[in-house]
Scaffold this motif. Structure first.
Motif, short mmCIF file in Angstrom:
data_model
loop_
_atom_site.label_atom_id
_atom_site.label_comp_id
_atom_site.label_asym_id
_atom_site.label_seq_id
_atom_site.Cartn_x
_atom_site.Cartn_y
_atom_site.Cartn_z
N THR A 174 0.82 -1.22 0.00
CA THR A 174 0.00 0.00 0.00
C THR A 174 0.85 1.27 0.00
O THR A 174 0.38 2.34 -0.37
N GLU A 175 2.13 1.16 0.41
CA GLU A 175 3.02 2.33 0.41
C GLU A 175 3.53 2.67 -0.99
O GLU A 175 3.98 3.79 -1.23
N PRO A 178 -1.23 1.52 -5.65
CA PRO A 178 -2.63 1.69 -5.27
C PRO A 178 -3.26 0.33 -4.94
O PRO A 178 -3.01 -0.64 -5.64
N MET A 179 -4.04 0.29 -3.88
CA MET A 179 -4.56 -0.97 -3.36
C MET A 179 -6.09 -0.97 -3.41
O MET A 179 -6.73 -0.10 -2.83
N SER A 410 -4.52 3.86 1.36
CA SER A 410 -4.29 3.85 -0.08
C SER A 410 -5.29 4.75 -0.81
O SER A 410 -4.93 5.46 -1.74
N ARG A 413 -4.24 8.35 -0.30
CA ARG A 413 -3.03 8.65 -1.07
C ARG A 413 -3.32 8.71 -2.57
O ARG A 413 -2.83 9.59 -3.28
N TYR A 419 0.53 8.23 -6.16
CA TYR A 419 1.01 6.94 -6.67
C TYR A 419 1.55 7.04 -8.10
O TYR A 419 1.38 6.13 -8.89
#
Length: 421
Positions: A174-175, A178-179, A410, A413, A419
């Protein structure tokens, strides 16, 4: 739910390389390695098939058991079973994130699926498993994520049954990617969350089984989130009877003392819950005890008893059935007694059958409950049967779940454009 998490509608997977995390942890014959139950593989098959048919290149991450146990085996049979279920090849790769795995992911063609090996063979997966309360950097800073993330475009998490875990394969990506939720994850969150907070009224929950400490937490969460009434049975009911100051008898009291950690605190929590929510928390008016192995009914007013309480009584059953008849939503978690013994299966069997026959929105959660519905041939007659055992309990009790935190992280973000590759 769509406001909190990304779904495959937000991240169209066509033409993209997708890392798909599933929970296909299955019962296995330790002597032959044969799969004894493919329920979870069947559930996740729909997500794998959807991704492949959408033109994705799919690499599956999954676990089986845990290190040191006989059923902690490679995933070759799982891959073969999935291939049979979706009627397309699923190539097993005997590697997790080394050269063999990375080459397999890199060389994927549109519509192809590979399954990487058991992620719990990886040391980091087992040891880096706690959340720091802020982000998922420790999980992201692992060889698994560093090696596989650059090869993929999106990460799809379909592993609801492991959503209470905080391991690299579940939250680390997730870092950097994109999840999105897979079909199983999305359905679980919509069905469970919707039943508790938004299901048709009145919303009634059935809480039983032996995990009484969990059930007290679940009861508090349910009653504060919109469930109208909770009907109790099993050890859970015994615990609430104790909280009411009723002596349930030496055998049943000893069971609670021996099997529930910090039982005195759990009873105190149950007592506080009874004071706060009163009649919305319903306890039995009679019980069935095991008198030399035979069923014997006893009003609660005649307790204590020298025999163990093994089921709710007939009057309680009739009262519970009447309540369920009027329900708009029913959530079942836990049997009403020792249902494995036919002598004491009446309460569980009759109530579970009533739930299966009900016109209400019906949701079944928790491993023991799912097993009971399946064994009784009722599982296909309810609206939703959860795939998660511990995860379902965690979700229903309102506990923090790392995978759900990662999904929210996610989404935030992604919305902020964080991302870019």
């Amino acid at each position: 739910m769509g406001d909190s998490f990304l779904t495959l509608d937000d991240l169209p997977p066509g033409g993209k390389t997708v890392l798909l995390r599933v929970d296909i942890n299955s019962s296995i014959n330790p002597e032959t390695g044969a799969l004894l139950d493919d329920t979870r593989i069947r559930r996740h098959a729909a997500t794998a098939k959807l991704l492949a048919e959408a033109g994705s290149k799919v690499a599956i991450l999954a676990h089986q058991s845990r290190p040191g146990l006989l059923d902690c085996v490679p995933l070759e049979r799982h891959a073969r079973r999935l291939a049979n279920l979706i009627d397309r090849p699923v190539k097993f790769i005997p590697d997790i994130h080394g050269e063999l795995a990375c080459d397999a992911v890199t060389n994927l063609k549109v519509g192809e699926i590979v399954m990487l090996d058991n992620v719990r063979f990886d040391t980091d997966e087992v040891t880096i498993s706690s959340w720091n309360g802020e982000d998922f950097t420790p999980q992201a800073d692992t060889a698994l994520v560093r090696n596989l993330a650059p090869l993929a475009d999106i990460f799809v998490n379909d592993a609801f049954a492991a959503a209470h875990r905080c391991q690299p394969s579940l939250v680390g990506f997730t870092e950097v990617l994109p999840m999105a939720t897979g079909l199983v994850m999305e359905r679980e969150l919509r069905k469970l969350g919707g039943a508790i907070a938004d299901g048709p009224t009145p919303r009634i929950a059935l809480l039983g089984g032996s995990k009484a400490a969990d059930s007290v937490a679940i009861a508090r969460h349910f009653l504060s989130q919109g469930v109208d009434e909770i009907l109790t049975g099993g050890v859970v009911a015994n615990l609430f009877l104790m909280a009411d100051g009723i002596d349930i008898g030496a055998p049943s009291t000893a069971y609670i003392r021996d099997h529930i950690t910090n039982w005195e605190q759990v009873v105190a929590d149950a007592e506080a819950l009874r004071k706060e929510f009163g009649d919305r928390l319903v306890v039995p008016i009679d019980v069935a005890v095991s008198e030399e192995g035979l069923r014997h009914g006893l009003p609660v007013s005649e307790l204590p008893t020298k025999y163990p309480v093994h089921d709710i009584g007939i009057e309680t059953l009739v009262a519970y059935l009447a309540r369920l008849e009027k329900a708009g939503t029913v959530i079942a978690n836990g049997p009403m007694g020792v249902f494995e013994n036919l002598e004491f299966a009446t309460g569980t069997r009759e109530l579970f059958t009533a739930i299966a026959d009900s016109d209400a929105l019906t949701v079944v959660g928790g491993g023991e409950t799912t097993m009971a519905f399946t064994h009784m041939g009722l599982a296909d007659r309810v609206n939703h049967v959860s795939t998660g055992g511990g995860a379902c309990i965690a979700f229903m009790s309102g506990r923090l779940m790392p995978v759900l935190e990662a999904l929210r992280h996610s989404k935030k973000r992604f919305d902020e454009g964080g991302y870019e590759k």
